[in-house]
Scaffold this motif. Sequence first.
Motif, PDB file in Angstrom:
ATOM      1  N   ILE A  83      38.350  42.280  36.097  1.00 50.01           N
ATOM      2  CA  ILE A  83      37.585  41.236  35.419  1.00 50.01           C
ATOM      3  C   ILE A  83      37.023  40.289  36.468  1.00 50.01           C
ATOM      4  O   ILE A  83      37.508  40.235  37.597  1.00 50.01           O
ATOM      5  CB  ILE A  83      38.442  40.449  34.396  1.00 50.01           C
ATOM      6  CG1 ILE A  83      39.627  39.749  35.081  1.00 50.01           C
ATOM      7  CG2 ILE A  83      38.899  41.342  33.258  1.00 50.01           C
ATOM      8  CD1 ILE A  83      40.414  38.827  34.170  1.00 50.01           C
ATOM      9  N   THR A  84      36.015  39.530  36.074  1.00 44.98           N
ATOM     10  CA  THR A  84      35.417  38.557  36.980  1.00 44.98           C
ATOM     11  C   THR A  84      36.123  37.207  36.823  1.00 44.98           C
ATOM     12  O   THR A  84      36.883  36.992  35.876  1.00 44.98           O
ATOM     13  CB  THR A  84      33.925  38.358  36.667  1.00 44.98           C
ATOM     14  OG1 THR A  84      33.811  37.770  35.358  1.00 44.98           O
ATOM     15  CG2 THR A  84      33.159  39.666  36.727  1.00 44.98           C
ATOM     16  N   GLU A 144      34.681  34.566  35.901  1.00 43.80           N
ATOM     17  CA  GLU A 144      34.176  34.002  34.641  1.00 43.80           C
ATOM     18  C   GLU A 144      34.955  34.552  33.449  1.00 43.80           C
ATOM     19  O   GLU A 144      35.261  33.821  32.508  1.00 43.80           O
ATOM     20  CB  GLU A 144      32.683  34.289  34.476  1.00 43.80           C
ATOM     21  CG  GLU A 144      31.796  33.546  35.456  1.00 43.80           C
ATOM     22  CD  GLU A 144      31.741  34.211  36.839  1.00 43.80           C
ATOM     23  OE1 GLU A 144      32.096  35.410  36.961  1.00 43.80           O
ATOM     24  OE2 GLU A 144      31.369  33.516  37.790  1.00 43.80           O
ATOM     25  N   ASP A 145      35.277  35.863  33.482  1.00 48.48           N
ATOM     26  CA  ASP A 145      36.090  36.457  32.414  1.00 48.48           C
ATOM     27  C   ASP A 145      37.456  35.787  32.358  1.00 48.48           C
ATOM     28  O   ASP A 145      37.957  35.448  31.285  1.00 48.48           O
ATOM     29  CB  ASP A 145      36.295  37.956  32.649  1.00 48.48           C
ATOM     30  CG  ASP A 145      35.033  38.769  32.527  1.00 48.48           C
ATOM     31  OD1 ASP A 145      34.082  38.310  31.864  1.00 48.48           O
ATOM     32  OD2 ASP A 145      34.989  39.874  33.101  1.00 48.48           O
ATOM     33  N   TYR A 146      38.058  35.606  33.524  1.00 48.97           N
ATOM     34  CA  TYR A 146      39.373  34.975  33.628  1.00 48.97           C
ATOM     35  C   TYR A 146      39.357  33.586  32.996  1.00 48.97           C
ATOM     36  O   TYR A 146      40.217  33.255  32.183  1.00 48.97           O
ATOM     37  CB  TYR A 146      39.753  34.900  35.107  1.00 48.97           C
ATOM     38  CG  TYR A 146      41.071  34.244  35.405  1.00 48.97           C
ATOM     39  CD1 TYR A 146      42.246  34.981  35.365  1.00 48.97           C
ATOM     40  CD2 TYR A 146      41.143  32.901  35.750  1.00 48.97           C
ATOM     41  CE1 TYR A 146      43.464  34.389  35.649  1.00 48.97           C
ATOM     42  CE2 TYR A 146      42.355  32.305  36.038  1.00 48.97           C
ATOM     43  CZ  TYR A 146      43.511  33.052  35.999  1.00 48.97           C
ATOM     44  OH  TYR A 146      44.707  32.453  36.276  1.00 48.97           O
ATOM     45  N   GLU A 172      37.238  32.393  30.815  1.00 50.33           N
ATOM     46  CA  GLU A 172      36.964  32.487  29.381  1.00 50.33           C
ATOM     47  C   GLU A 172      38.212  32.894  28.601  1.00 50.33           C
ATOM     48  O   GLU A 172      38.490  32.367  27.518  1.00 50.33           O
ATOM     49  CB  GLU A 172      35.830  33.476  29.118  1.00 50.33           C
ATOM     50  CG  GLU A 172      35.477  33.657  27.662  1.00 50.33           C
ATOM     51  CD  GLU A 172      34.904  32.409  26.998  1.00 50.33           C
ATOM     52  OE1 GLU A 172      34.798  32.415  25.756  1.00 50.33           O
ATOM     53  OE2 GLU A 172      34.565  31.427  27.687  1.00 50.33           O
ATOM     54  N   ILE A 173      38.979  33.820  29.138  1.00 49.04           N
ATOM     55  CA  ILE A 173      40.214  34.250  28.473  1.00 49.04           C
ATOM     56  C   ILE A 173      41.145  33.061  28.292  1.00 49.04           C
ATOM     57  O   ILE A 173      41.685  32.831  27.210  1.00 49.04           O
ATOM     58  CB  ILE A 173      40.899  35.376  29.265  1.00 49.04           C
ATOM     59  CG1 ILE A 173      40.071  36.665  29.145  1.00 49.04           C
ATOM     60  CG2 ILE A 173      42.334  35.596  28.783  1.00 49.04           C
ATOM     61  CD1 ILE A 173      40.470  37.743  30.121  1.00 49.04           C
ATOM     62  N   MET A 190      34.292  43.765  27.623  1.00 50.37           N
ATOM     63  CA  MET A 190      35.485  43.186  28.174  1.00 50.37           C
ATOM     64  C   MET A 190      36.604  43.133  27.133  1.00 50.37           C
ATOM     65  O   MET A 190      37.746  43.390  27.458  1.00 50.37           O
ATOM     66  CB  MET A 190      35.203  41.779  28.694  1.00 50.37           C
ATOM     67  CG  MET A 190      36.450  41.090  29.191  1.00 50.37           C
ATOM     68  SD  MET A 190      36.283  39.373  29.660  1.00 50.37           S
ATOM     69  CE  MET A 190      36.145  38.571  28.099  1.00 50.37           C
ATOM     70  N   ILE A 191      36.291  42.816  25.897  1.00 47.98           N
ATOM     71  CA  ILE A 191      37.321  42.671  24.865  1.00 47.98           C
ATOM     72  C   ILE A 191      38.108  43.966  24.672  1.00 47.98           C
ATOM     73  O   ILE A 191      39.334  43.945  24.591  1.00 47.98           O
ATOM     74  CB  ILE A 191      36.706  42.209  23.526  1.00 47.98           C
ATOM     75  CG1 ILE A 191      36.068  40.830  23.688  1.00 47.98           C
ATOM     76  CG2 ILE A 191      37.737  42.198  22.412  1.00 47.98           C
ATOM     77  CD1 ILE A 191      37.021  39.734  24.098  1.00 47.98           C
ATOM     78  N   LEU A 224      42.413  40.198  37.539  1.00 49.93           N
ATOM     79  CA  LEU A 224      41.444  39.493  38.386  1.00 49.93           C
ATOM     80  C   LEU A 224      41.585  39.960  39.830  1.00 49.93           C
ATOM     81  O   LEU A 224      40.579  40.283  40.490  1.00 49.93           O
ATOM     82  CB  LEU A 224      41.656  37.979  38.281  1.00 49.93           C
ATOM     83  CG  LEU A 224      40.756  37.119  39.164  1.00 49.93           C
ATOM     84  CD1 LEU A 224      39.294  37.293  38.782  1.00 49.93           C
ATOM     85  CD2 LEU A 224      41.172  35.663  39.064  1.00 49.93           C
ATOM     86  N   THR A 262      38.601  46.317  26.821  1.00 54.80           N
ATOM     87  CA  THR A 262      39.404  46.523  28.027  1.00 54.80           C
ATOM     88  C   THR A 262      40.656  45.667  27.983  1.00 54.80           C
ATOM     89  O   THR A 262      41.767  46.151  28.201  1.00 54.80           O
ATOM     90  CB  THR A 262      38.585  46.171  29.286  1.00 54.80           C
ATOM     91  OG1 THR A 262      37.439  47.006  29.332  1.00 54.80           O
ATOM     92  CG2 THR A 262      39.400  46.351  30.547  1.00 54.80           C
ATOM     93  N   VAL A 263      40.477  44.400  27.670  1.00 57.05           N
ATOM     94  CA  VAL A 263      41.614  43.470  27.621  1.00 57.05           C
ATOM     95  C   VAL A 263      42.587  43.872  26.521  1.00 57.05           C
ATOM     96  O   VAL A 263      43.801  43.798  26.701  1.00 57.05           O
ATOM     97  CB  VAL A 263      41.118  42.019  27.425  1.00 57.05           C
ATOM     98  CG1 VAL A 263      42.278  41.072  27.188  1.00 57.05           C
ATOM     99  CG2 VAL A 263      40.304  41.570  28.626  1.00 57.05           C
TER     100      VAL A 263
END
Length: 56
Positions: free
Chosen positions: A41-42, A44-46, A48-49, A1-2, A36, A4-5
Amino acid sequence: MISTVAAWPFEEHDFDAAHTLPDHQDNTTDVVAGALLDGQITEEDYEEIFRRRQSL
């Protein structure tokens, strides 16, 4: 994920003195919310960010 972001188009907004409330003057919220909605992203990712962003 990192990775990608990190490739997303984050940018600073021009400072607007008319804003009376702080908005961090960047487009992080717009970019992450769009990701999102697009399924990049999920939820949960949202969360966490933004958890990490608030701890800065």
